[in-house]
Design an enzyme around this catalytic site. Structure first.
Site, short mmCIF file in Angstrom:
data_model
loop_
_atom_site.label_atom_id
_atom_site.label_comp_id
_atom_site.label_asym_id
_atom_site.label_seq_id
_atom_site.Cartn_x
_atom_site.Cartn_y
_atom_site.Cartn_z
N TYR A 1 0.83 -1.21 -0.10
CA TYR A 1 -0.04 -0.29 0.06
C TYR A 1 0.89 1.26 -0.13
CZ TYR A 1 -4.57 2.43 0.67
OH TYR A 1 -5.54 3.05 0.64
N LYS B 1 -3.43 8.20 3.30
CA LYS B 1 -4.47 7.67 4.21
C LYS B 1 -4.14 8.23 5.55
CE LYS B 1 -7.39 6.15 1.33
NZ LYS B 1 -8.30 6.71 0.80
N1 NAD Z 1 -11.41 -0.30 -2.81
C1 NAD Z 1 -10.84 -0.45 -1.63
O1 NAD Z 1 -10.18 -1.32 -1.30
C2 NAD Z 1 -10.78 0.83 -0.63
C3 NAD Z 1 -10.73 0.48 0.86
C4 NAD Z 1 -10.65 1.47 1.64
C5 NAD Z 1 -10.93 3.01 1.13
N2 NAD Z 1 -10.90 3.09 -0.10
C6 NAD Z 1 -11.15 4.39 -0.52
O2 NAD Z 1 -12.27 4.73 -1.19
C7 NAD Z 1 -12.33 5.73 -2.21
C8 NAD Z 1 -13.02 5.24 -3.44
O3 NAD Z 1 -12.27 4.43 -4.04
P1 NAD Z 1 -12.89 3.16 -4.65
O4 NAD Z 1 -12.29 2.00 -4.20
O5 NAD Z 1 -14.37 3.06 -4.85
O6 NAD Z 1 -12.44 3.03 -6.23
P2 NAD Z 1 -12.82 3.73 -7.58
O7 NAD Z 1 -11.69 3.73 -8.43
O8 NAD Z 1 -14.22 3.64 -8.08
O9 NAD Z 1 -13.02 5.41 -7.03
C9 NAD Z 1 -11.74 6.24 -7.01
C10 NAD Z 1 -12.29 7.47 -7.47
O10 NAD Z 1 -11.29 8.81 -7.51
C11 NAD Z 1 -11.48 9.49 -8.60
N3 NAD Z 1 -10.27 10.47 -8.64
C12 NAD Z 1 -9.18 10.09 -8.89
N4 NAD Z 1 -8.41 10.96 -9.15
C13 NAD Z 1 -9.31 12.28 -9.13
C14 NAD Z 1 -8.91 13.59 -9.06
N5 NAD Z 1 -7.86 14.25 -9.60
N6 NAD Z 1 -10.16 14.37 -9.03
C15 NAD Z 1 -11.45 13.79 -8.54
N7 NAD Z 1 -11.33 12.56 -8.45
C16 NAD Z 1 -10.55 11.66 -8.66
C17 NAD Z 1 -11.61 8.41 -9.42
O11 NAD Z 1 -12.46 9.14 -10.87
C18 NAD Z 1 -12.80 7.56 -8.99
O12 NAD Z 1 -14.02 7.93 -9.21
C19 NAD Z 1 -10.76 6.21 -2.15
O13 NAD Z 1 -10.37 7.20 -1.19
C20 NAD Z 1 -10.10 4.82 -1.76
O14 NAD Z 1 -8.90 5.12 -1.08
C21 NAD Z 1 -10.88 2.04 -0.92
#
Ligand code: NAD
Length: 254
Positions: free
Chosen positions: A153, A160
């Site tokens: 990570y 984070k």
């Molecule tokens: N998937 C996992 O395992 C997980 C676990 C815990 C937390 N998260 C967090 O959840 C959140 C959403 O991620 P996800 O897993 O749904 O994946 P996802 O890829 O569906 O969403 C990530 C989003 O970030 C957006 N993004 C990237 N660069 C950007 C920018 N410059 N301006 C605006 N938007 C931008 C993308 O367009 C996308 O919609 C993130 O913060 C991620 O770190 C994810």
């Protein structure tokens, strides 16, 4: 009557229907909210995905690295709703060199991109939405437990950790506006963001085994439910908090 009846919610971060934000938007609508989405880059794709929601919402462009997009956000959102009661930050990105076990060699330029998009933007989005939150409200961000160093990570983990700290400072400074700020720390979920992490399979293999409640890597609903609950009136005195929605892994020793 739903727990978000009458609330106006801005949801960032819908990319596919596997996005955590997609589940948040769907549940928010089912609970009675009016939803506005923002999308980044591939707007026509986001608009197509938005049509799968019960009530297809407007999609506004937002790149959190664009000052112009942030400066005009309140006015653009204001064309669709007369204020906001909730804002969801579901945005994260790190260049490939910042992930996958390359921690000691990642250049500052790539680290700075990860921090700009994944950490600083929590503050930028909150400030951009402030003019629409005159009656107070709730801001929720998506976190991955940053209390330890995980495999692969890397700099996203540092981003984070910064997000967790920014959450506390935002809670400190926005409390006087009656705005609550909290994070949902989700376990690993198979989204686009996760697929871009080299070695993500390490999480996939171990998490369901470690979690006392078990863990479904393709179910974004538990994390989305927590986001919706935090935007409802049922957490009126909670701010600066991190709610873990990870099957219980954070509470268990190795
Ligand atoms: N998937 C996992 O395992 C997980 C676990 C815990 C937390 N998260 C967090 O959840 C959140 C959403 O991620 P996800 O897993 O749904 O994946 P996802 O890829 O569906 O969403 C990530 C989003 O970030 C957006 N993004 C990237 N660069 C950007 C920018 N410059 N301006 C605006 N938007 C931008 C993308 O367009 C996308 O919609 C993130 O913060 C991620 O770190 C994810």
């Amino acid at each position: 009557m739903g727990i978000l009846e009458g609330k106006r919610i801005l949801v960032t971060g819908v990319l596919t229907d596997a996005s955590i934000a997609f589940s948040v938007a769907k549940l928010a609508q089912e609970e009675g909210a009016t939803v506005v989405l923002t999308g980044f880059g591939r707007l026509s794709l986001v608009e197509r995905i938005a049509k799968r929601l019960p009530e297809p919402p407007p999609v506004l462009e937002l790149d959190v690295q664009s000052t112009e997009h942030l400066d005009t956000l309140a006015a653009r959102v204001g064309e669709h709703v007369d204020g906001l009661d909730g804002v969801v930050h579901s945005i994260g990105f790190a260049p490939q060199s910042a992930l996958g076990g390359n921690f000691l060699n990642t250049a500052w330029e790539d680290v700075s991109t990860a921090l700009h998009v994944s950490t600083y933007s929590f503050k930028s989005l909150a400030v951009a939405c402030l003019p629409l939150m005159k009656e107070g409200g709730s801001i929720v961000g998506l976190d991955f437990d940053a209390s330890k160093a995980w495999p692969v990570y890397d700099w996203m983990g540092v981003a984070k950790a910064g997000l967790e700290s920014a959450n506390r400072y935002l809670a400190r400074d926005l409390g006087k506006h009656n705005i609550r700020v909290n994070l949902v720390a989700a376990g690993p979920l198979r989204t686009m963001a996760a697929k871009s992490i080299p070695g993500f399979k390490e999480f996939e293999d171990s998490w369901p085994e470690k979690a006392p409640l078990g863990w479904d890597l393709s179910d974004t609903v538990p994390a989305a439910k927590a986001c919706v609950a935090l935007m409802s009136d049922w957490f009126p005195a909670t701010t600066g908090e991190i709610v873990h929605v990870d099957g219980g892994v954070h509470a268990i020793g190795a």
